[in-house]
Design a protein around this motif. Structure first.
Motif, PDB file in Angstrom:
ATOM      1  N   ARG A 206       0.829  -1.215   0.000  1.00 30.51           N
ATOM      2  CA  ARG A 206       0.000   0.000   0.000  1.00 30.51           C
ATOM      3  C   ARG A 206       0.858   1.257   0.000  1.00 30.51           C
ATOM      4  NH1 ARG A 206      -2.671   0.918   5.931  1.00 30.51           N
ATOM      5  NH2 ARG A 206      -2.911   2.978   4.975  1.00 30.51           N
ATOM      6  N   TYR A 207       2.008   1.197   0.678  1.00 32.63           N
ATOM      7  CA  TYR A 207       2.862   2.384   0.783  1.00 32.63           C
ATOM      8  C   TYR A 207       3.618   2.629  -0.523  1.00 32.63           C
ATOM      9  CZ  TYR A 207       1.639   1.624   5.612  1.00 32.63           C
ATOM     10  OH  TYR A 207       0.919   1.434   6.766  1.00 32.63           O
ATOM     11  N   CYS A 208       4.026   1.549  -1.178  1.00 34.89           N
ATOM     12  CA  CYS A 208       4.676   1.718  -2.487  1.00 34.89           C
ATOM     13  C   CYS A 208       3.666   2.168  -3.540  1.00 34.89           C
ATOM     14  CB  CYS A 208       5.358   0.412  -2.909  1.00 34.89           C
ATOM     15  SG  CYS A 208       6.909   0.094  -2.040  1.00 34.89           S
ATOM     16  N   ARG A 209       2.428   1.694  -3.445  1.00 42.90           N
ATOM     17  CA  ARG A 209       1.396   2.155  -4.381  1.00 42.90           C
ATOM     18  C   ARG A 209       1.127   3.646  -4.184  1.00 42.90           C
ATOM     19  NH1 ARG A 209      -1.443  -2.536  -2.731  1.00 42.90           N
ATOM     20  NH2 ARG A 209      -3.075  -1.216  -1.817  1.00 42.90           N
ATOM     21  N   ASP A 210       1.092   4.078  -2.917  1.00 39.08           N
ATOM     22  CA  ASP A 210       0.910   5.508  -2.658  1.00 39.08           C
ATOM     23  C   ASP A 210       2.093   6.311  -3.201  1.00 39.08           C
ATOM     24  OD1 ASP A 210      -1.490   5.067  -1.396  1.00 39.08           O
ATOM     25  OD2 ASP A 210      -0.664   5.154   0.639  1.00 39.08           O
ATOM     26  N   PHE A 211       3.296   5.747  -3.044  1.00 42.46           N
ATOM     27  CA  PHE A 211       4.490   6.415  -3.552  1.00 42.46           C
ATOM     28  C   PHE A 211       4.435   6.519  -5.069  1.00 42.46           C
ATOM     29  CE2 PHE A 211       9.172   6.298  -4.571  1.00 42.46           C
ATOM     30  CZ  PHE A 211       9.459   7.563  -4.084  1.00 42.46           C
ATOM     31  N   MET A 212       3.991   5.445  -5.722  1.00 42.91           N
ATOM     32  CA  MET A 212       3.843   5.479  -7.179  1.00 42.91           C
ATOM     33  C   MET A 212       2.850   6.564  -7.598  1.00 42.91           C
ATOM     34  SD  MET A 212       3.676   1.430  -8.162  1.00 42.91           S
ATOM     35  CE  MET A 212       4.890   0.284  -7.503  1.00 42.91           C
ATOM     36  N   LYS A 213       1.771   6.683  -6.845  1.00 42.15           N
ATOM     37  CA  LYS A 213       0.776   7.707  -7.154  1.00 42.15           C
ATOM     38  C   LYS A 213       1.397   9.095  -7.086  1.00 42.15           C
ATOM     39  CE  LYS A 213      -3.903   9.222  -5.930  1.00 42.15           C
ATOM     40  NZ  LYS A 213      -5.061   9.008  -5.010  1.00 42.15           N
ATOM     41  N   SER A 214       2.295   9.320  -6.118  1.00 46.00           N
ATOM     42  CA  SER A 214       2.961  10.624  -6.000  1.00 46.00           C
ATOM     43  C   SER A 214       3.885  10.885  -7.186  1.00 46.00           C
ATOM     44  CB  SER A 214       3.757  10.696  -4.695  1.00 46.00           C
ATOM     45  OG  SER A 214       4.944   9.921  -4.764  1.00 46.00           O
ATOM     46  N   LEU A 215       4.290   9.814  -7.880  1.00 47.16           N
ATOM     47  CA  LEU A 215       5.134   9.930  -9.074  1.00 47.16           C
ATOM     48  C   LEU A 215       4.304   9.879 -10.360  1.00 47.16           C
ATOM     49  CD1 LEU A 215       8.017   7.490  -7.986  1.00 47.16           C
ATOM     50  CD2 LEU A 215       8.060   9.990  -7.928  1.00 47.16           C
TER      51      LEU A 215
ATOM     52  N   THR B 141      10.105   1.152 -15.380  1.00 44.89           N
ATOM     53  CA  THR B 141       9.376   1.969 -14.411  1.00 44.89           C
ATOM     54  C   THR B 141       9.457   1.368 -13.014  1.00 44.89           C
ATOM     55  OG1 THR B 141       7.852   2.780 -16.109  1.00 44.89           O
ATOM     56  CG2 THR B 141       7.130   2.962 -13.815  1.00 44.89           C
ATOM     57  N   LEU B 142       9.314   0.034 -12.931  1.00 45.25           N
ATOM     58  CA  LEU B 142       9.410  -0.613 -11.622  1.00 45.25           C
ATOM     59  C   LEU B 142      10.782  -0.384 -11.001  1.00 45.25           C
ATOM     60  CD1 LEU B 142       8.227  -2.452  -9.435  1.00 45.25           C
ATOM     61  CD2 LEU B 142       9.137  -4.414 -10.715  1.00 45.25           C
ATOM     62  N   PHE B 143      11.835  -0.556 -11.788  1.00 39.40           N
ATOM     63  CA  PHE B 143      13.183  -0.346 -11.255  1.00 39.40           C
ATOM     64  C   PHE B 143      13.417   1.125 -10.921  1.00 39.40           C
ATOM     65  CE2 PHE B 143      14.375  -4.258 -13.934  1.00 39.40           C
ATOM     66  CZ  PHE B 143      13.992  -5.113 -12.909  1.00 39.40           C
ATOM     67  N   TYR B 144      12.805   2.014 -11.696  1.00 39.84           N
ATOM     68  CA  TYR B 144      12.875   3.455 -11.397  1.00 39.84           C
ATOM     69  C   TYR B 144      12.219   3.758 -10.047  1.00 39.84           C
ATOM     70  CZ  TYR B 144      11.301   8.346 -11.587  1.00 39.84           C
ATOM     71  OH  TYR B 144      11.012   9.660 -11.292  1.00 39.84           O
ATOM     72  N   VAL B 145      11.042   3.182  -9.811  1.00 41.99           N
ATOM     73  CA  VAL B 145      10.345   3.404  -8.540  1.00 41.99           C
ATOM     74  C   VAL B 145      11.186   2.892  -7.376  1.00 41.99           C
ATOM     75  CG1 VAL B 145       8.333   2.759  -7.157  1.00 41.99           C
ATOM     76  CG2 VAL B 145       8.038   3.396  -9.558  1.00 41.99           C
ATOM     77  N   ARG B 146      11.800   1.721  -7.553  1.00 34.24           N
ATOM     78  CA  ARG B 146      12.660   1.176  -6.507  1.00 34.24           C
ATOM     79  C   ARG B 146      13.809   2.146  -6.194  1.00 34.24           C
ATOM     80  NH1 ARG B 146      14.143  -5.064  -7.084  1.00 34.24           N
ATOM     81  NH2 ARG B 146      12.249  -5.931  -6.195  1.00 34.24           N
ATOM     82  N   GLN B 147      14.425   2.673  -7.223  1.00 32.41           N
ATOM     83  CA  GLN B 147      15.551   3.588  -7.019  1.00 32.41           C
ATOM     84  C   GLN B 147      15.109   4.867  -6.314  1.00 32.41           C
ATOM     85  OE1 GLN B 147      17.453   4.121 -10.853  1.00 32.41           O
ATOM     86  NE2 GLN B 147      17.613   1.909 -11.165  1.00 32.41           N
ATOM     87  N   ARG B 148      13.945   5.381  -6.681  1.00 34.29           N
ATOM     88  CA  ARG B 148      13.452   6.588  -6.025  1.00 34.29           C
ATOM     89  C   ARG B 148      13.055   6.302  -4.578  1.00 34.29           C
ATOM     90  NH1 ARG B 148      12.099  10.996  -9.079  1.00 34.29           N
ATOM     91  NH2 ARG B 148      12.072  11.939  -6.996  1.00 34.29           N
ATOM     92  N   ALA B 149      12.575   5.081  -4.306  1.00 32.93           N
ATOM     93  CA  ALA B 149      12.221   4.701  -2.931  1.00 32.93           C
ATOM     94  C   ALA B 149      13.473   4.621  -2.062  1.00 32.93           C
ATOM     95  CB  ALA B 149      11.483   3.366  -2.929  1.00 32.93           C
TER      96      ALA B 149
END
Length: 294
Positions: free
Chosen positions: A86-95, A129-137
């Protein structure tokens, strides 16, 4: 010879499955050694910051080493395709990323990964995109940790994956270089666990073969497209040990990108002295990992 070992902190440490990572199929897991959760979970991050404060207070250290500041690796098989908690999904939404669409396209990309890099462009973009989200996290987590260590007045070191796999697990060297005072590159050439490069590469071959229903030999070819390495021998041998030329190439790539901050961590076994001789002159400082029982 002087020895200095700052306290090492396993960042995502937890035994609580509710803090685990969620893969693209909706499954939940604690990764690595069944002891690691999602760094985007606020409860886990609160625990991380508290542990750092406690360790610094108890040891009076002027530096700490961050270990496992990342997401699951090929060692964890399908959990390479995380995290959709849920927290990563929220983070994705912010991106401005639609997490439902991303998960669906990642599942498709995983089934077709044997075609990499010639995937359907939508699937190719989903992986990136998934690897990008991981890097930004990881960047987000480092920002919070860096704010704390800055107030505490201590240096920040990190143990990281070699460049061939670091980008997949969320460790972007450009980002790490901004936060870390020293970067310890894990060059474990043998071993059967998480972060052992031979095992991680072998696990990636197995994952490709399993997801795409293709043979191991064809999966080894895909491995070269994903990592840039031609391994040159069979899977059984790769699971046991890594060719020295790959160990050297990985460190040289890291050294170039980290501009003097890179320190190699070697696996202490019977090949250790041979590796040191053949890599002589490439580094001034080393770190050594001694397996239990050796």
């Amino acid at each position: 010879m002087d020895y200095f070992t700052p306290p090492l902190i396993w960042i995502p440490k937890t035994s609580d499955l509710s803090l685990g990572v969620v893969n693209a199929w909706g499954e939940v897991k604690l990764f690595a050694f069944n002891n690691s959760g999602c760094i985007m979970n606020p409860a886990l991050m609160e625990n991380i910051l508290s542990r750092i404060e406690r360790v610094v207070d108890e040891t009076d250290a002027d530096a700490i080493i961050l270990d496992a500041l990342r997401f699951p690796s090929p060692h964890d098989m399908e959990w390479l395709f995380t995290c959709f908690c849920r927290y990563c999904r929220d983070f994705m939404k912010s991106l401005n990323i639609n997490s439902e669409e991303l998960a669906e396209n990642v599942r498709r990309a995983a089934r077709n990964i044997h075609l990499y890099p010639h995937l359907n462009p939508v699937e190719f973009n989903a992986l990136q995109t998934l690897f990008y989200v991981r890097q930004r996290a990881v960047e987000h987590a480092l920002t919070l940790i860096g704010d704390l260590t800055g107030k505490l007045g201590i240096k920040l070191w990190g143990a990281v994956f070699p460049p061939s796999l670091a980008w997949m697990v969320g460790q972007n060297y450009f980002i790490l270089n901004r936060f870390l005072d020293q970067v310890q590159v894990m060059l474990y050439h043998s071993g059967r666990g998480a972060a052992c490069l031979n095992h991680e590469l072998a696990s990636l071959v197995k994952l490709i073969s399993s997801l795409s229903s293709i043979g191991v030999e064809d999966s080894l070819k895909v491995l070269s497209y994903l990592t840039g390495f031609e391994v040159g021998f069979n899977l059984d041998r790769l699971e046991r040990e890594l060719p020295l030329n790959i160990v050297m190439e990985e460190f040289l790539r890291a050294k170039k990108m980290f501009l003097g901050k890179a320190v190699p961590i070697f696996w202490l076994d019977e090949r250790f002295e041979s590796i040191l001789r053949q890599m002589e002159g490439l580094f001034e400082v080393i770190a050594v990992f001694k397996p239990r029982g050796s």
